[in-house]
Write an enzyme that holds these catalytic residues in place. Structure first.
Site, short mmCIF file in Angstrom:
data_model
loop_
_atom_site.label_atom_id
_atom_site.label_comp_id
_atom_site.label_asym_id
_atom_site.label_seq_id
_atom_site.Cartn_x
_atom_site.Cartn_y
_atom_site.Cartn_z
N GLY A 169 -17.01 44.97 1.82
CA GLY A 169 -18.18 44.12 1.56
C GLY A 169 -17.86 42.68 1.92
N GLY A 170 -18.55 41.77 1.23
CA GLY A 170 -18.35 40.34 1.52
C GLY A 170 -16.92 39.90 1.29
N GLY A 403 -11.54 30.40 38.64
CA GLY A 403 -11.75 29.67 37.38
C GLY A 403 -10.60 29.91 36.42
N ALA A 404 -9.99 31.08 36.54
CA ALA A 404 -8.90 31.40 35.63
C ALA A 404 -7.71 30.45 35.84
CB ALA A 404 -8.47 32.85 35.82
C1 HXC Z 1 -15.36 46.85 -11.57
C2 HXC Z 1 -14.09 48.45 -10.57
C3 HXC Z 1 -14.59 48.08 -9.31
C4 HXC Z 1 -15.52 47.01 -9.24
C5 HXC Z 1 -13.19 49.68 -9.02
N1 HXC Z 1 -13.24 49.44 -10.32
N2 HXC Z 1 -14.02 48.86 -8.36
N3 HXC Z 1 -14.46 47.83 -11.69
N4 HXC Z 1 -15.88 46.44 -10.41
N5 HXC Z 1 -16.00 46.60 -8.09
C6 HXC Z 1 -12.46 50.11 -11.36
C7 HXC Z 1 -12.88 51.53 -11.61
O1 HXC Z 1 -13.91 51.56 -12.56
C8 HXC Z 1 -11.58 52.13 -12.17
O2 HXC Z 1 -11.43 51.74 -13.50
C9 HXC Z 1 -10.52 51.40 -11.38
O3 HXC Z 1 -11.13 50.22 -10.90
C10 HXC Z 1 -10.00 52.18 -10.19
O4 HXC Z 1 -11.13 52.66 -9.45
P1 HXC Z 1 -11.22 54.14 -8.89
O5 HXC Z 1 -12.58 54.33 -8.40
O6 HXC Z 1 -10.69 55.09 -9.93
O7 HXC Z 1 -10.15 54.07 -7.71
P2 HXC Z 1 -10.21 54.76 -6.30
O8 HXC Z 1 -10.57 56.21 -6.44
O9 HXC Z 1 -8.92 54.43 -5.65
O10 HXC Z 1 -11.39 54.05 -5.51
C11 HXC Z 1 -11.29 52.68 -5.17
C12 HXC Z 1 -12.67 52.14 -4.67
C13 HXC Z 1 -13.78 52.50 -5.68
C14 HXC Z 1 -12.97 52.82 -3.34
C15 HXC Z 1 -12.51 50.66 -4.45
O11 HXC Z 1 -13.32 52.10 -6.98
C16 HXC Z 1 -15.07 51.83 -5.38
O12 HXC Z 1 -15.82 52.29 -4.52
N6 HXC Z 1 -15.33 50.75 -6.14
C17 HXC Z 1 -16.59 50.05 -6.01
C18 HXC Z 1 -16.59 49.24 -4.75
C19 HXC Z 1 -17.82 48.34 -4.67
O13 HXC Z 1 -18.91 48.83 -4.45
N7 HXC Z 1 -17.61 47.04 -4.96
C20 HXC Z 1 -18.62 46.07 -4.94
C21 HXC Z 1 -18.84 45.76 -3.46
S1 HXC Z 1 -19.91 44.45 -3.22
P3 HXC Z 1 -10.50 52.55 -14.54
O14 HXC Z 1 -10.78 51.90 -15.84
O15 HXC Z 1 -10.92 53.97 -14.45
O16 HXC Z 1 -9.11 52.34 -14.08
C22 HXC Z 1 -18.93 43.22 -3.03
C23 HXC Z 1 -19.68 42.00 -2.70
C24 HXC Z 1 -18.78 40.87 -2.44
O17 HXC Z 1 -17.77 43.27 -3.14
C25 HXC Z 1 -19.66 39.77 -1.94
C26 HXC Z 1 -18.92 38.57 -1.57
C27 HXC Z 1 -19.82 37.64 -0.84
#
Ligand code: HXC
Length: 513
Positions: A169-170, A403-404
């Protein structure tokens, strides 16, 4: 008092546990180290000083009131690498997935601010699930606070990103704004939208690894400058990378010890083939000219028709940009222009002199290149060289066409010293094509057009396929034998050591983006 000391010890122990044993085991099972282990391996033993170990999040929404982790998912502070100060942040995936929220972001911006004020590099170890979903917009604000500082720090202190897990993402835009990105193979990925969104929108099925793994970004997109087979190798590569850089834009890179000796390299005389169209590997030239075992290539597997990297010449750091005749005849195209322009700008920002090896037949023709803006992209390299005020030296090993010729650090765009080997051909274009155009009438009306073409091609080649006319104009300062190259360059860079050159006063230029 003793109660407070006890409490302090308890909190410290709690903080050091990160997300707890079970999550640490999960992290290790994936072949990944913890945030603290990574810092331990990267920094000099015992040098790490932590900042903000007891910081916690403030949100109480969606159960966060019951899940308080000291440090808020990121370990931050400063320490040394080979005795030199660096600032560091290391995201802790075992704590809420290393997700970034208000307090987490504040810890990162604090070290970034310290780095700029104290003039030392920032290294970010990224391993995060992105914006902390429970905290909403404050996470986005936190990201923007980091992006803003990435931009303000750009060109002030070196910024290096190591991707050691998810970065999606971002969140990708902080590493993208830094100077170098290193990705660890098989355990890291970067993308703006992941495989699920890709499938919904474009119906393409692709894995995370194929979409945004180290291989994709080091070969196809060029997002990653470096890759490492594992985390320990990643740290070794980062340590070496920063050895070529100064601490900040006001300083020069460290000079390494060097003992002068016989600098002649006769092996260089045999590298350029007799046949002017035969390929050869420019990296053989680079390695022979530089101090032994000192070439550190950047973007090795991306746009291989140009080679860029750091090295040392008599102990001095230099940045090398070289056409690669072994790939696409060393032609300039969109990717190679972007790759080289970015590298030139890094070197210029951080007082690293530039050495160019030139063997370029021109720009790559075709609709793909034209429609994807080779005009704008080629101009980036021209702009980057023209704007660079660091010492700049060019060695033309063979072709310098069209040009290069101008673009590749020619005298006309501010290069300080321009050398050519006797094998150099400095011309508007190759003799065959030139003869076809300017002697078209003679060739078509000749009794034997093939013979006439060959004769005219020779005439043109005798006139221009050499370095002598450019030397007569002073566009080439000296024609040198290949074996003399190393000694000539050592002396030239020594002569240029105190170069002072300033651009006209302006707010900033407008590089064609
Ligand atoms: C809060 C999160 C989290 C998040 C993971 N966790 N991502 N908690 N916010 N964004 C937590 C899970 O709940 C879990 O907690 C622990 O981290 C590990 O995650 P798992 O899913 O068990 O791990 P894994 O199977 O390795 O998968 C990793 C992952 C997945 C692919 C990153 O967790 C995932 O898809 N997370 C969400 C990603 C996402 O959509 N993020 C927001 C994107 S938008 P526990 O307590 O069980 O350990 C964004 C915008 C940014 O980032 C903009 C900037 C401009």
């Amino acid at each position: 008092m003793s109660e407070k000391v006890e409490r302090f010890k308890q909190l410290k122990a709690e903080a050091l546990k990160g997300g707890g044993e079970a999550r640490i085991e999960k992290q290790h099972a994936k072949g990944k180290l913890t945030a603290r282990e990574r810092i331990h391996f990267l920094l000099d033993e015992g040098s790490f000083q932590e900042i903000g170990r007891l910081v916690t999040h403030r949100s109480t929404l969606f159960g966060l009131d019951k899940q308080v982790f000291y440090g808020d998912g990121v370990v931050t502070g400063y320490g040394t690498i080979n005795g030199r100060l660096v600032y560091i942040f290391s995201q802790d995936f075992t704590v809420l997935g290393g997700s970034l929220a208000e307090a987490h972001a504040e810890k990162i911006t604090k070290v970034m601010d310290l780095a700029v004020k104290n003039g030392a590099p920032v290294i970010g170890l990224n391993d995060s699930g992105g914006a902390r979903i429970q905290e909403g917009v404050v996470s986005l604000g936190g990201y923007a606070d980091i992006f803003y500082r990435n931009v303000l720090s750009s060109g002030v202190v070196p910024q290096i990103s190591v991707i050691m897990g998810p970065c999606a993402g971002g969140a990708v835009y902080s590493p993208a704004l830094t100077d170098f990105i290193l990705m660890v193979e098989n355990t890291s990925y970067m993308f703006v939208t992941g495989p699920n969104v890709v499938k919904t929108v474009t119906h393409e099925e692709v894995s995370s690894e194929d979409l945004g793994g180290a291989s994709a970004h080091s070969t196809k997109s060029g997002v990653a400058h470096l890759t490492a087979a594992n985390e320990v190798e990643a740290f070794e590569k980062i340590k070496k990378l920063i050895s070529y850089m100064p601490q900040n834009c006001e300083e020069d890179p460290n000079r390494f010890p060097y003992e002068a000796g016989d600098e002649k390299r006769p092996v260089l005389n045999g590298i350029v083939p007799e046949n002017p169209n035969a390929p050869y590997d420019i990296k053989e030239v680079i390695r022979e000219v530089l101090d032994r075992n000192d070439f550190y290539e950047i973007h090795k597997d991306f746009a291989e028709n140009i080679v860029v990297g750091f090295g040392r010449l008599a102990g001095r750091s230099i940045g090398i940009v070289a056409n690669q005749p072994a790939v696409l005849a060393g032609v300039l195209d969109i990717n190679s222009s972007n790759k080289a322009a970015r590298f030139v700008r890094f070197c210029d920002a951080f007082n690293i002199p530039l050495l160019v090896f030139e063997d370029v037949p021109g720009f790559l023709p075709g609709t793909d290149q034209e429609w994807n803006a080779i005009i704008t992209n080629g101009a980036k390299l021209l702009y980057a060289f023209s704007e660079a005020t660091v010492p700049r030296v060019t060695v033309i090993t063979r072709k310098a066409y069209g040009g290069a010729y101008d673009v590749m650090n020619s005298k006309h765009i501010g290069a300080d010293m321009n050398f050519a080997w006797p094998s150099a051909e400095i011309a508007v274009m190759g003799a065959k094509g030139a003869a076809e155009i300017i002697f078209k009438r003679e060739i078509t009306s000749a009794e034997n057009p093939t013979e006439m073409h060959a004769q005219k091609e020779k005439e043109y080649a005798d006139m221009f396929a050499n370095p002598f006319r450019a030397a007569a104009r002073g566009y080439i300062d000296e024609i040198i034998m290949p074996e003399e190259t190393r000694e000539k360059l050592i002396v030239a860079f020594e002569m240029l050591e105190n170069k002072v050159d300033n651009l006209p006063k302006k707010k900033h230029g407008n590089i064609p983006l």
